[in-house]
Enzyme design. Structure first.
Site, PDB file in Angstrom:
ATOM      1  CB  THR A  70      -1.018   0.234   1.008  1.00  0.00           C
ATOM      2  OG1 THR A  70      -1.562  -1.285   1.036  1.00  0.00           O
ATOM      3  CG2 THR A  70      -1.897   1.039   1.619  1.00  0.00           C
ATOM      4  CG  HIS A 198       1.253  -9.957   4.286  1.00  0.00           C
ATOM      5  ND1 HIS A 198      -0.090  -9.951   3.755  1.00  0.00           N
ATOM      6  CD2 HIS A 198       1.870  -8.933   3.716  1.00  0.00           C
ATOM      7  CE1 HIS A 198      -0.762  -9.164   3.539  1.00  0.00           C
ATOM      8  NE2 HIS A 198      -0.462  -8.137   3.245  1.00  0.00           N
ATOM      9  CB  CYS A 316      -7.840  -4.443   1.210  1.00  0.00           C
ATOM     10  SG  CYS A 316      -6.290  -5.197   1.140  1.00  0.00           S
TER      11      CYS A 316
HETATM   12  N1  PMP Z   1      -1.606  -4.556  -4.495  1.00  0.00           N
HETATM   13  C1  PMP Z   1      -2.615  -6.024  -4.087  1.00  0.00           C
HETATM   14  C2  PMP Z   1      -2.810  -6.204  -5.576  1.00  0.00           C
HETATM   15  C3  PMP Z   1      -2.347  -6.631  -2.902  1.00  0.00           C
HETATM   16  O1  PMP Z   1      -2.761  -7.557  -3.170  1.00  0.00           O
HETATM   17  C4  PMP Z   1      -2.576  -5.993  -1.973  1.00  0.00           C
HETATM   18  C5  PMP Z   1      -2.814  -7.211  -0.659  1.00  0.00           C
HETATM   19  N2  PMP Z   1      -4.062  -7.182  -0.565  1.00  0.00           N
HETATM   20  C6  PMP Z   1      -1.802  -4.674  -1.953  1.00  0.00           C
HETATM   21  C7  PMP Z   1      -1.374  -4.243  -2.872  1.00  0.00           C
HETATM   22  C8  PMP Z   1      -1.711  -4.467  -0.484  1.00  0.00           C
HETATM   23  O2  PMP Z   1      -0.487  -4.490   0.091  1.00  0.00           O
HETATM   24  P1  PMP Z   1       0.202  -4.334   1.505  1.00  0.00           P
HETATM   25  O3  PMP Z   1      -1.049  -5.297   2.525  1.00  0.00           O
HETATM   26  O4  PMP Z   1       1.455  -4.943   1.395  1.00  0.00           O
HETATM   27  O5  PMP Z   1      -0.192  -3.335   1.791  1.00  0.00           O
END
Ligand code: PMP
Length: 372
Positions: A70, A198, A316
């Site tokens: 993110t 992760h 998310c």
């Molecule tokens: N981009 C994609 C394509 C994702 O799948 C995710 C995680 N759901 C993210 C960005 C965000 O990653 P993070 O959890 O490390 O903020």
């Protein structure tokens, strides 16, 4: 319980955990400090950049460590933004961390274009070409879609961008591709690439942004000047070292072949029922998106959770109604309601995925029966 939500997050591997512990307890020094043990941590951190670049197939460029994708996505786009009449181009299938930022740019009065997806879920390459101009500043397209698993042809996209938008910075959200598909960033010819630990058995709260030319990327926060002055703040060394170790121990090729077989067996078990629709063409073997007719995906997820854990498309945004990726592919709200995403991992066995598919099918049919 069979865990099939590996696109949301994965379990940390032993090797990463060991590294995390070592850099938390034994070798915990601040890499910016000037005494010898701290300098050694700084050296280890710089070596980790080189090691991560190797995993990415990048000889050129630099690595900026972040708190996750993110942040990497926001840094890539905001850091490439410039004053003046520039234009910004995004695919309609981007993760919330890009998609919501694109909408924010629009609200701020910037010229923002969303490129449609085709029926299969890939970016519409011809539409992309038409939207590019010498005024395009940033193009952001994800590699593997986190909702559908559909793979965009990044090489083709970079060629289109270079030919039609010579001033553009090409950013790729590579979260669902890194450590899952084999590729080389140098060959793909992208400027910025985001990844998140992760998602490949590393710790949470660590990520990276690959930057081909760091002189072109502006800092968003001010501070002590860490990470080439682009991302100030003491680095999360344990998580970063765990992340790089996790990337190194993964056998991407072998896992790909195994997961391909797992997905095929899973789909085989579920196909044949016309009420279950598989979404997306040219998808990664790690993700399968399905629409279950006549039930609410949330109800199905909850009904399954003691036996099988599945996702809704994006952890998310799981609590929001609708899904902009599935909408962009032409599905209506009624269809999207029944969306379930399963995502695989190489640690699963064939028996587990077949059993999971059977449980999903019976639970779905029981729910349908109840709703009659
Ligand atoms: N981009 C994609 C394509 C994702 O799948 C995710 C995680 N759901 C993210 C960005 C965000 O990653 P993070 O959890 O490390 O903020």
């Amino acid at each position: 319980m069979i865990y099939l939500d590996n696109a949301a997050t994965t379990k940390m591997c032993e090797e990463a955990l060991k590294e995390y512990e070592y850099f938390s307890c034994s070798n915990f020094y601040n890499p910016s400090a000037i005494y010898l043990p701290a300098i050694k941590v700084g050296v280890a951190l710089d070596e980790a950049r080189a090691r991560l670049k190797k995993c990415l197939g990048a000889k050129k460029g630099d690595i900026i460590f972040t708190s996750g994708a993110t942040e990497s996505n926001n840094l890539a786009i905001r850091g490439s933004q410039r004053e003046g009449k520039w234009e910004y181009v995004f695919s309609s299938g981007e993760h919330a961390s890009v998609y919501n930022l694109a909408n924010a740019l629009k609200q701020e009065g910037k010229t923002v274009h969303f490129v449609p997806l085709n029926k299969g879920g890939e970016i519409d390459y011809e539409a992309l070409e038409k939207l590019l101009t010498p005024k395009t500043r940033v193009v952001s397209v994800m590699f593997v879609n986190n909702v559908t698993g559909v793979i965009n042809d990044i090489k083709r996209i970079s060629q289109i961008v270079r030919q039609n938008a010579p001033s553009a910075i090409l950013h790729v959200d590579g979260v669902q591709a890194f450590c899952k598909l084999k590729f080389s960033l140098d060959e793909l010819d992208v400027d910025l690439f985001s990844l998140s630990a992760h998602k490949f058995h590393g710790p949470k709260g660590a990520g990276a942004l690959y930057v081909k030319n760091k002189a072109a990327l502006k800092n968003l926060v001010f501070g002590g000047g860490q990470e080439y002055g682009i991302r100030s703040g003491t680095e999360n060394v344990p998580a970063i070292m765990g992340m790089v170790k996790a990337a190194e121990v993964i056998d991407v090729g072998a896992n790909f072949e195994k997961v391909k077989c797992l997905k095929a067996a899973f789909l085989q078990e579920l196909c044949g029922d016309e009420k279950i629709k598989f979404v997306g063409e040219n998808a990664s073997p790690y993700i399968a998106m399905m629409l279950f007719e006549g039930v609410n995906g949330e109800t199905l997820t909850r009904a399954l959770e003691e036996k099988v854990i599945v996702g809704r498309g994006s952890a998310c945004s799981a609590k929001k109604a609708g899904n902009h990726v599935l909408s962009a592919m032409g599905f209506n709200l009624g269809q999207i309601k029944g969306a379930i995403r399963v995502s695989f991992d190489a640690s699963l066995t064939m028996e587990q995925v077949v059993e999971a598919a059977k449980i999903i099918k019976t639970t779905y049919l029981q729910l349908l029966e109840k709703l009659k």
